[in-house]
Design a protein around this motif. Structure first.
Motif, PDB file in Angstrom:
ATOM      1  N   ASP A   1     -12.504  15.819 -13.176  1.00  0.00           N
ATOM      2  CA  ASP A   1     -11.996  15.021 -12.032  1.00  0.00           C
ATOM      3  C   ASP A   1     -12.770  13.711 -11.944  1.00  0.00           C
ATOM      4  N   GLN A   2     -14.097  13.832 -12.038  1.00  0.00           N
ATOM      5  CA  GLN A   2     -14.976  12.654 -11.909  1.00  0.00           C
ATOM      6  C   GLN A   2     -14.684  11.620 -13.002  1.00  0.00           C
ATOM      7  N   LEU A   3     -14.525  12.096 -14.238  1.00  0.00           N
ATOM      8  CA  LEU A   3     -14.262  11.170 -15.358  1.00  0.00           C
ATOM      9  C   LEU A   3     -12.904  10.491 -15.191  1.00  0.00           C
ATOM     10  N   GLU A   4     -11.919  11.244 -14.728  1.00  0.00           N
ATOM     11  CA  GLU A   4     -10.578  10.650 -14.531  1.00  0.00           C
ATOM     12  C   GLU A   4     -10.611   9.617 -13.417  1.00  0.00           C
ATOM     13  N   LYS A   5     -11.404   9.894 -12.401  1.00  0.00           N
ATOM     14  CA  LYS A   5     -11.451   8.990 -11.241  1.00  0.00           C
ATOM     15  C   LYS A   5     -12.288   7.736 -11.527  1.00  0.00           C
ATOM     16  N   ASP A   6     -13.488   7.929 -12.080  1.00  0.00           N
ATOM     17  CA  ASP A   6     -14.447   6.809 -12.194  1.00  0.00           C
ATOM     18  C   ASP A   6     -14.626   6.282 -13.609  1.00  0.00           C
TER      19      ASP A   6
ATOM     20  N   ILE B   1     -12.086   6.140 -20.217  1.00  0.00           N
ATOM     21  CA  ILE B   1     -12.055   7.171 -21.265  1.00  0.00           C
ATOM     22  C   ILE B   1     -10.874   8.114 -21.058  1.00  0.00           C
ATOM     23  N   ARG B   2     -10.307   8.555 -22.167  1.00  0.00           N
ATOM     24  CA  ARG B   2      -9.201   9.521 -22.089  1.00  0.00           C
ATOM     25  C   ARG B   2      -9.813  10.917 -21.902  1.00  0.00           C
ATOM     26  N   VAL B   3      -9.312  11.634 -20.900  1.00  0.00           N
ATOM     27  CA  VAL B   3      -9.855  12.971 -20.613  1.00  0.00           C
ATOM     28  C   VAL B   3      -8.781  14.016 -20.897  1.00  0.00           C
ATOM     29  N   ILE B   4      -9.147  15.058 -21.641  1.00  0.00           N
ATOM     30  CA  ILE B   4      -8.229  16.193 -21.780  1.00  0.00           C
ATOM     31  C   ILE B   4      -8.928  17.425 -21.228  1.00  0.00           C
TER      32      ILE B   4
ATOM     33  N   MET C   1     -11.764   5.270 -35.317  1.00  0.00           N
ATOM     34  CA  MET C   1     -11.377   6.639 -35.682  1.00  0.00           C
ATOM     35  C   MET C   1     -11.052   7.418 -34.417  1.00  0.00           C
ATOM     36  N   LYS C   2     -10.266   8.464 -34.596  1.00  0.00           N
ATOM     37  CA  LYS C   2      -9.861   9.279 -33.446  1.00  0.00           C
ATOM     38  C   LYS C   2     -10.877  10.417 -33.296  1.00  0.00           C
ATOM     39  N   VAL C   3     -11.630  10.359 -32.208  1.00  0.00           N
ATOM     40  CA  VAL C   3     -12.769  11.273 -32.052  1.00  0.00           C
ATOM     41  C   VAL C   3     -12.638  12.053 -30.744  1.00  0.00           C
ATOM     42  N   LEU C   4     -12.986  13.329 -30.797  1.00  0.00           N
ATOM     43  CA  LEU C   4     -13.053  14.127 -29.568  1.00  0.00           C
ATOM     44  C   LEU C   4     -14.484  14.578 -29.333  1.00  0.00           C
ATOM     45  N   ILE C   5     -14.949  14.393 -28.092  1.00  0.00           N
ATOM     46  CA  ILE C   5     -16.237  14.982 -27.688  1.00  0.00           C
ATOM     47  C   ILE C   5     -15.874  16.187 -26.821  1.00  0.00           C
ATOM     48  N   TYR C   6     -16.211  17.363 -27.300  1.00  0.00           N
ATOM     49  CA  TYR C   6     -15.863  18.603 -26.602  1.00  0.00           C
ATOM     50  C   TYR C   6     -17.102  19.019 -25.807  1.00  0.00           C
ATOM     51  N   GLY C   7     -17.076  18.779 -24.487  1.00  0.00           N
ATOM     52  CA  GLY C   7     -18.253  19.050 -23.645  1.00  0.00           C
ATOM     53  C   GLY C   7     -18.799  17.730 -23.127  1.00  0.00           C
ATOM     54  N   ALA C   8     -18.429  17.410 -21.883  1.00  0.00           N
ATOM     55  CA  ALA C   8     -18.757  16.075 -21.351  1.00  0.00           C
ATOM     56  C   ALA C   8     -19.956  16.128 -20.414  1.00  0.00           C
TER      57      ALA C   8
END
Ligand SMILES: NC(=O)c1ccc[n+]([C@@H]2O[C@H](COP(=O)([O-])OP(=O)(O)OC[C@H]3O[C@@H](n4cnc5c(N)ncnc54)[C@H](OP(=O)(O)O)[C@@H]3O)[C@@H](O)[C@H]2O)c1
Length: 312
Positions: free
Chosen positions: A36-41, A58-61, A1-8
Motif C-alpha cells: 500500500d505504502q509503495l503504491e501511494k508514495d 515504482i511498479r508494485v505487484i 532490463m526487466k527486473v523483479l525485486i521479490y521482497g520490498a
C-alpha cells in the motif's frame, strides 16, 4: 532490463533504487501495508550518510504469475521467509534468480528449484553489504554506493552477462566469490554470535559496549563456530577474517565495544525469528560435528532463560 525485486523490505528497497538509477525497468513484489505504502508514495529512501531522501516511482505487484517473465529476479528476504516463496518461483517462467540474505540452505534451495521448475532455472546466491531499518514512512539506508557479494554453487554464475548489464550504469559493485555457500555459512556464525549481545541487553547498545564479559564470550563463540564449520568440512571464507578473529580476540572485542557505542549499531535491523531459525541450524551443525562449544552454549542458555522469563 526487466527486473523483479521479490521482497520490498530494507535491503530489497535499496537494491530496487540502485537498479532504477541504473536504468532498468524495475518492479517490486510487496505485500500488505508495505505494498500500500509503495503504491501511494513510491519508493522513498532516506540515505542516512548522504543526508538526502530519494523517491522513485515504482511498479508494485502483489503476486507473481507463472507467465510474468523477468530477465532477473532478486529475492531479498529473511532466511525463514524463503521457503514460502520457492514454489512460486519454481512455477514462474523466469530463468535467472538471485537469492539474497542470510542463508544456510543454498544447495537445498537450488535443488528445490531445479526439481520443481518447468522452465530450467539458473540460480545464484548473494549477500548485500549494506544495512538499514524501516521507519513508518520510509526505508532508511545507512550505506549507499551499494555492494553485493555473490556466486553460483557449482561454478561461475551462468548469467553473469545479464547481471553485468543490469548493474552497468548503477552505482553498485558486484563482487563474485568462488565458494558462496561457505561464505554464507561463515557469515551466519558471525551474525549469530554478534546478535546474542544486543538481544541479551534488549538492544541497549551502551550496555552491550560496557559488558566486557559478554563481548569476550561473543568473540570466543565465533572461534568455536568456525571450529564447527571446519570439522564439518566447510572452508573458512574469507580465511583472513577467521584468522583475524582467532588471532586478535582483544582487538576484536575493542572493535565491538566501539561499534556498540556508535549510532550506526542502532541501524542494523536484527530480527528475532530469523536469528532463532539460524540458531536452530547451528545447533544441528554442532551436534553433527561433535565439537565442544562452551562459550556458544553459555550464550544460547542465557538467551533461552531470557525468553522464558519474558513469557512467564
Ligand atoms: N536490514 C539490515 O540492516 C540487514 C543488514 C545485513 C543483512 N541483512 C539480511 O538481509 C536479508 C533481508 O533483510 P531485510 O532487512 O531486507 O529484511 P526485511 O526488511 O524483513 O525485508 C524482507 C521483505 O520481504 C517481504 N516478504 C517476506 N516474505 C514474503 C512473501 N512470502 N511474499 C512477499 N513478500 C515477502 C517482507 O514483507 P513484510 O514487509 O510484509 O514483512 C519484507 O518486506 C536478511 O537475511 C537480513 O538478515 C539485513
Amino acid at each position: 532490463m526487466k527486473v523483479l525485486i521479490y521482497g520490498a523490505g530494507v535491503l530489497g528497497s535499496y537494491l530496487a533504487h540502485a537498479l532504477i538509477q541504473g536504468g532498468n525497468e524495475v518492479s517490486v513484489l510487496a505485500r500488505g501495508s508495505r505494498a500500500d505504502q509503495l503504491e501511494k508514495d513510491g519508493l522513498v529512501i532516506r540515505h542516512y550518510f548522504q543526508l538526502k531522501t530519494t523517491k522513485d516511482p515504482i511498479r508494485v505487484i502483489r503476486t507473481l504469475d507463472a507467465e510474468e517473465v523477468y530477465d532477473l529476479i532478486f529475492v531479498v528476504m529473511k532466511y525463514n521467509d524463503f521457503p514460502s516463496v520457492l514454489p512460486i518461483l519454481a512455477a514462474n517462467r523466469s530463468r535467472h534468480i538471485v537469492m539474497i540474505g542470510n542463508n544456510t540452505d543454498a544447495w537445498e534451495m537450488q535443488q528445490f528449484l531445479e526439481k520443481h521448475s518447468e522452465t530450467p532455472k539458473q540460480v545464484a546466491f548473494g549477500f548485500q553489504l549494506s544495512a538499514g531499518r524501516r521507519d513508518p514512512e520510509r526505508m532508511v539506508a545507512v550505506r549507499t554506493g551499494g555492494q553485493m557479494v555473490l556466486g553460483g554453487l557449482d561454478g561461475p554464475i551462468p548469467f553473469k552477462t545479464e547481471l553485468e548489464r543490469a548493474f552497468a550504469s548503477a552505482r553498485y559493485k558486484l563482487t563474485y566469490l568462488d565458494d558462496m555457500d561457505a561464505w554464507l555459512k561463515n557469515h551466519v556464525i558471525l551474525i549469530l554470535a554478534m546478535n546474542y549481545a544486543p538481544v541479551l541487553h534488549d538492544y541497549q547498545m551502551n550496555k552491550v559496549a560496557r559488558d566486557d564479559k559478554l563481548l569476550r564470550e561473543v568473540v570466543a563463540a565465533m572461534g568455536e563456530g568456525f571450529h564447527v564449520l571446519e570439522t564439518l568440512g566447510y572452508p573458512l571464507v574469507p580465511a583472513s577474517q577467521a584468522a583475524f578473529i582467532r588471532n586478535h580476540p582483544t582487538l576484536l572485542r575493542m572493535f565491538f565495544k566501539l561499534y556498540h557505542i556508535l549510532p550506526i549499531s542502532r541501524f542494523v535491523d536484527g530480527n528475532f525469528s530469523e536469528l532463532a531459525a539460524l540458531a536452530n541450524v547451528f545447533e544441528k551443525w554442532k551436534k553433527e560435528a561433535g565439537v565442544l562449544t562452551p562459550n556458544w552454549d553459555k550464550l544460547q542458555k542465557r538467551l533461552q532463560v531470557k525468553n522464558l522469563s519474558k513469557l512467564s
